[in-house]
Design a protein around this motif. Structure first.
Motif, PDB file in Angstrom:
ATOM      1  N   THR B  43       0.811  -1.273   0.064  1.00 24.35           N
ATOM      2  CA  THR B  43       0.095   0.040   0.098  1.00 24.35           C
ATOM      3  C   THR B  43       0.867   1.158   0.000  1.00 24.35           C
ATOM      4  O   THR B  43       0.626   2.160  -0.713  1.00 24.35           O
ATOM      5  CB  THR B  43      -0.988  -0.099   1.203  1.00 24.35           C
ATOM      6  OG1 THR B  43      -1.623  -1.169   1.152  1.00 24.35           O
ATOM      7  CG2 THR B  43      -1.655   1.265   1.470  1.00 24.35           C
ATOM      8  N   ASP B 158      -6.059  -0.903  -4.613  1.00 24.71           N
ATOM      9  CA  ASP B 158      -5.503  -1.540  -3.630  1.00 24.71           C
ATOM     10  C   ASP B 158      -6.521  -2.409  -3.062  1.00 24.71           C
ATOM     11  O   ASP B 158      -7.117  -2.114  -2.314  1.00 24.71           O
ATOM     12  CB  ASP B 158      -5.268  -0.386  -2.571  1.00 24.71           C
ATOM     13  CG  ASP B 158      -4.360  -0.840  -1.462  1.00 24.71           C
ATOM     14  OD1 ASP B 158      -4.187  -1.998  -1.280  1.00 24.71           O
ATOM     15  OD2 ASP B 158      -4.008  -0.138  -0.482  1.00 24.71           O
ATOM     16  N   GLU B 159      -5.929  -3.635  -3.153  1.00 23.96           N
ATOM     17  CA  GLU B 159      -6.915  -5.018  -2.834  1.00 23.96           C
ATOM     18  C   GLU B 159      -8.321  -4.662  -3.090  1.00 23.96           C
ATOM     19  O   GLU B 159      -9.180  -4.496  -2.287  1.00 23.96           O
ATOM     20  CB  GLU B 159      -6.537  -5.113  -1.195  1.00 23.96           C
ATOM     21  CG  GLU B 159      -5.093  -5.261  -0.944  1.00 23.96           C
ATOM     22  CD  GLU B 159      -4.829  -6.197   0.147  1.00 23.96           C
ATOM     23  OE1 GLU B 159      -5.803  -6.875   0.735  1.00 23.96           O
ATOM     24  OE2 GLU B 159      -3.600  -5.926   0.830  1.00 23.96           O
TER      25      GLU B 159
HETATM   26 MG   LIG Z   1      -2.529  -2.398   2.214  1.00 30.19          MG
END
Ligand SMILES: [Mg+2]
Ligand SMILES: Nc1ncnc2c1ncn2[C@@H]1O[C@H](COP(=O)(O)OP(=O)(O)OP(=O)(O)O)[C@@H](O)[C@H]1O
Lengths: 276, 352, 311
Positions: B43, B158-159
């Motif tokens: 991240t 992000d995910e």
């Molecule tokens: Mg993360």
């Protein structure tokens, strides 16, 4: 980034001085009773007034009695509703919210008209009756606070499971309430009680219109007659309010998992949120 | 020509360095995944590309423009978050229109683009819904459309799938990949799910402790893991510690058994090296082919539907292998001694 | 017995006990439901006698003559000059104090939640707000008299040290603006207590999403943050309004019966100091119930809307 932090700092400083200056000024004012020197004379004067202690203890007793009454009404009912009639709960929430919505003067006005001399229940004609009326009034005012804190307490306790567990072990309903539920709810009840107390010990409208020798009307009287004692009384009241709120917070946090820390819910029921 | 480059980027919070000398160049239109365990800095790298974090050292360029210190709102980046982050006060259409609105586009352009985007994610019929009226999968598709609407240069995710349930996760990741290909947009996708990364990426960056351990195509990452970490994180490789007998001929010893590797070893005799072996690269059936064999004792055997996963002990090591289920195949019994045959070419020497 | 029933009664197939076919000896089930209602009696009794009935009494009384005949006269009398002026004053004071409380409370909460200050600052303010929002009434009036009264510490300090005469400059604690300032002492903390959770609910990702889409800080606040907060802010404003509207003790301790807000007028009516007409009093009370009730209900509606977004 930097700028917003400076602005925030300025706002916080202004707010802090708005909050603290009156407190400090009141304190300083209360020390100025004797000309040209600092003294605790105003406090001495307050404490030596027999009316101070008598009205304060009158109000304290009335508040405590109110707390007992509303606890006796709220705890079993809330328990019962959660357990047996969850559908009634919104109704109960609404009713217990009413004393916050309806201004106190309206409620006491209703009492005076409804329970006066030509009523079936003439509470306001005798001294004893009026005392009862005042306690009932305070109990009514405390319903929102006591209900919210008890209800929150039961929420975290999961009283349904607790009750079922006790029932399987063969406990009677009374045993369950007095041996299982109440001890576990003690913190919630006490926390609601402190909040109630902080609101009713200096209450003015009910006491004044019911003509009771309570602390609120006494304060007004002193405010009209004296100069420095009111400041001393304000300082004392603030300290008492502070103590009540701190104790309330401590008890509201007493249960693991209550997570009532800095949750306004406990302080102000409107703000109750579904906190996970 | 690389479109997005990250050069020796590092990020520290106080004394804690969470990204170290991270290097990456991404070609135009490429789909890159960051894969790694929780807390490895995925991240953080993504947020440095987006501009929400400033690197403590290093440079980032997009389309040959140095953006290291550019504010996020000037980077022309599209971002999709794990928790959707749709604006709750706006309808789907308004959410998608947001980026165009703040850029000052005119009404007609906005309407046309919103329509186009909603068609792309097949949610035209929900244009007037509010986010709270939609499922997670739908919300995430809207978030994707919102990010793509202003035609960003780079898309960062992000995910984006980890809040969704398994079925939608698979279908949405395919949809994301299809849209990405259709638009040809340069994309960085963060995940900690190796199957996800393997299935949709052009290249994968396997991250470990703030560093890129290996950068390569899914095939390379899976079949030629460069480090022990990559090998153990990607797939279900067997890691076998062996003792070198003769580096020149590639002879090594597992317990009491000796096998010959294909390569010359860069270690001296007596040293321990780690070999990797895929569970699917061998067989214990009679007549199985392979120039190498290892015999061991079966310690477990699990029926997983299409495959049977068996573990056997060879010396100190446990080796699992998968065999396709078939009516004629009887899973080995516990304690039985079996011989696994495979090709020595399937054994990889792993560095730590 | 209930215990035994709970354990012994066989599970009803198909869920609800009501779906048991009629004619079967299912009498036990409805009777248990009846018993359950009994548990509500103490509360219902208390609430009816001391909360509902008094209000109903006042509301019906507002539509009656002293002899009990139906009339609108009392309500019409509310529009008479003195009473209407009193309502106007109350509403104006409540609006002003709610407005200041809401704006100041919002700014302070913003500084506490998003201002990047250390966490203990927030903790300290929230705890203090819990106390201050309950520190209303007479002691509060005393505190402000000691601070900003004619001989208050701050008044004297301004005069002696800065040579500035507050009262000469038009300030008066015992006036509209003095009251508004005093109210702020409990309104501001109340606002802080209810609006900080709403500010907490602003997700960081919203700001980041807006920024990555090219929005400036101002655009983010105008197009996302403020609209998201709007129901909460408006709701809190209404709550502060109702709170100020019902305030009596603070005004009374500061100005006696001089400052004719509605609660003070009703108070005087009940005391019998002014023309004593109970039915007019009922109408006054009805007006208060309506205003307080309306703003509270609107508050609750707005709050549920705000919560829906927060999910
Ligand atoms: Mg993360
Ligand atoms: N603002 C911060 N201050 C201090 N440390 C931080 C901060 N943000 C992240 N970290 C630390 O940096 C490390 C990397 O965090 P990062 O969020 O990049 O991990 P990640 O790979 O995305 O993990 P996950 O899969 O859990 O999302 C973590 O150890 C985290 O604790």
């Amino acid at each position: 980034m930097k700028i917003s932090r400076i602005v925030a700092l300025i706002i916080v400083l202004i707010a802090a001085s708005f909050f603290l200056v009156p407190l400090y000024a009141t304190f300083q004012f209360s020390l100025q009773m004797l000309r040209g020197q600092w003294s605790l004379q105003a406090y001495r004067s307050v404490f030596s007034d027999p009316q101070f202690l008598s009205t304060l203890s009158y109000s304290a007793v009335a508040s405590l009695a109110a707390i007992v009454i509303s606890t006796l009404i709220i705890v079993p009912t809330t328990y019962w509703v959660r357990l047996k009639m969850p559908r009634v709960k919104p109704f109960m929430e609404f009713i217990t919210l009413l004393p916050l919505i309806i201004p106190p003067i309206v409620i006491v006005f209703g009492y005076l008209r409804l329970y006066g001399s030509d009523s079936m229940l003439p509470l306001t004609v005798s001294t004893a009756g009026t005392n009862v009326m005042l306690v009932i009034g305070y109990a009514t005012l405390s319903l929102p606070y006591v209900f919210r804190s008890v209800d929150n307490g039961m929420q975290t306790l999961d009283i349904r499971t607790l009750t079922e567990a006790a029932e399987i072990l063969g406990a009677s309903r009374a045993t369950i309430i007095f041996r299982v539920i109440l001890p576990n709810l003690r913190a919630a009840i006490v926390s609601g009680a402190f909040l109630t107390f902080s609101i009713s010990f200096g209450e003015f409208v009910f006491a004044s219109l019911l003509n009771r020798p309570a602390f609120g009307p006494y304060l007004v009287q002193i405010g009209q007659d004296r100069a420095y004692e009111p400041a001393a009384l304000a300082v004392l009241s603030f300290a008492l309010t502070w103590a009540c709120m701190v104790l309330m917070q401590i008890f509201a946090n007493a249960k693991p998992g209550t997570s009532a820390r800095r949750r306004p819910a406990a302080l102000f029921p409107f703000a109750r949120r579904k906190t996970a | 020509m690389s479109f997005l480059t990250i050069t020796k980027a590092s990020k520290s919070y106080g004394a804690n360095t969470v990204v170290r000398e991270f290097d990456l160049s991404v070609g135009k239109g490429e789909f890159i995944s960051f894969l790694g365990p929780s807390g490895c800095g995925k991240t953080t790298v993504l947020r440095m590309i987006a501009g929400f974090e400033t690197p403590s050292a290093g440079r980032i360029t997009i389309d040959n423009r140095d953006v290291t210190l550019t504010a996020p709102n000037r980077r022309r980046i599209g971002m999709v978050f794990q928790a959707y982050a749709l604006f709750p006060n706006m309808t789907v259409a308004d959410n998608v229109a947001f980026g165009l609105k703040v850029a000052g586009a005119d009404r007609a352009t906005i309407d046309a683009r919103v329509k186009e985007m909603l068609a792309l994610i097949h949610l035209d019929h929900l244009a007037e819904r509010y986010p709270y009226q939609m499922s997670g999968g739908q919300q995430q598709r809207v978030a994707l459309a919102r990010a793509l609407a202003p035609k960003p240069q780079v898309l960062l995710l992000d995910e984006p799938l980890s809040a969704l349930d398994a079925k939608i996760r698979v279908s949405l990741r395919e949809e994301i990949r299809a849209i990405q290909k259709q638009l040809g947009i340069t994309t960085v996708f963060v995940t900690h799910d190796q199957e996800e990364a393997l299935s949709i990426s052009d290249r994968i960056v396997v991250m470990n402790g703030g560093r890129a351990d290996q950068i390569g195509t899914p095939f390379e990452i899976y079949n030629q893991p460069a480090t022990r970490f990559v090998a153990s994180f990607v797939g279900t490789l067997n890691l076998i510690d062996v003792t070198v007998v003769d580096p020149a001929t590639g002879l090594v010893k597992i317990g009491e058994q000796t096998i010959a590797l294909k390569d010359v070893l860069a270690a001296s005799a007596g040293q321990t090296v780690t070999l990797a072996l895929r569970p699917e690269s061998g067989s214990i059936l009679d007549g199985a082919r392979g120039d190498t064999a290892l015999t061991g004792e079966v310690v477990s055997s699990n029926f997983l539907g299409s495959v049977v996963r068996t573990r056997m002990r060879v010396g100190e090591s446990l080796i699992s292998f998968d065999m396709f289920n078939s009516p004629g195949f009887a899973p080995p019994a516990l304690g039985e001694r079996v011989t696994l045959r495979f090709s020595a070419a399937d054994l990889l020497v792993i560095r730590d | 017995m209930t215990v035994a029933n709970d354990i012994l009664s066989p599970p009803t197939p198909g869920g609800s006990a009501r779906s048991a076919p009629a004619g079967l000896p299912g009498a036990q089930v409805p009777r248990r439901a009846n018993w359950a209602w009994l548990g509500l009696l103490p509360f219902a009794f208390f609430a009816a006698l001391f909360l509902i009935l008094p209000i109903v009494y006042l509301v019906t009384g507002a539509f009656q003559t002293p002899d009990g005949a139906f009339t609108f006269d009392n309500l019409i009398a509310l529009t008479g000059s003195a009473i209407a002026a009193s309502y106007m004053l109350s509403i104006k004071l409540s609006l002003v104090s709610a407005l200041f409380g809401a704006v100041a409370g919002l700014l302070l909460s913003w500084a506490l939640v998003l201002g990047g200050l250390p966490r203990w600052v927030r903790g300290a303010f929230v705890t203090f707000s819990g106390v201050a929002s309950n520190f209303a009434g007479i002691p509060l009036a005393f505190a402000f008299i000691a601070t900003l009264g004619r001989l208050g510490i701050v008044t004297v300090l301004m005069r002696d040290v800065f040579g500035f005469n507050l009262y000469g400059a038009g300030f008066n604690l015992f006036s509209f603006w003095g009251l508004a300032l005093t109210y702020l002492y409990f309104q501001l903390p109340l606002m802080v207590l209810i609006i900080t959770p709403a500010l907490d609910g602003l997700k960081n990702e919203w700001r980041e999403a807006a920024e990555s889409l090219g929005a400036s800080h101002a655009q983010y606040w105008r197009m996302v943050a403020l609209p998201v907060l709007a129901p909460s802010i408006l709701g809190c404003f209404l709550l502060l309004f109702a709170n100020a509207f019902g305030t009596l003790a603070t005004v009374y301790a500061l100005t006696g019966s001089q400052f004719d807000v509605v609660p003070i007028m009703l108070f005087a009516q009940i005391r019998g100091n002014v023309l004593y007409n109970p039915n007019l009093g009922y109408a006054l009370a009805l007006g208060m119930i309506l205003i307080a009730g309306f703003s509270n209900i609107l508050y609750l509606v707005l709050r549920s809307r705000a919560e829906r977004w927060r999910a």
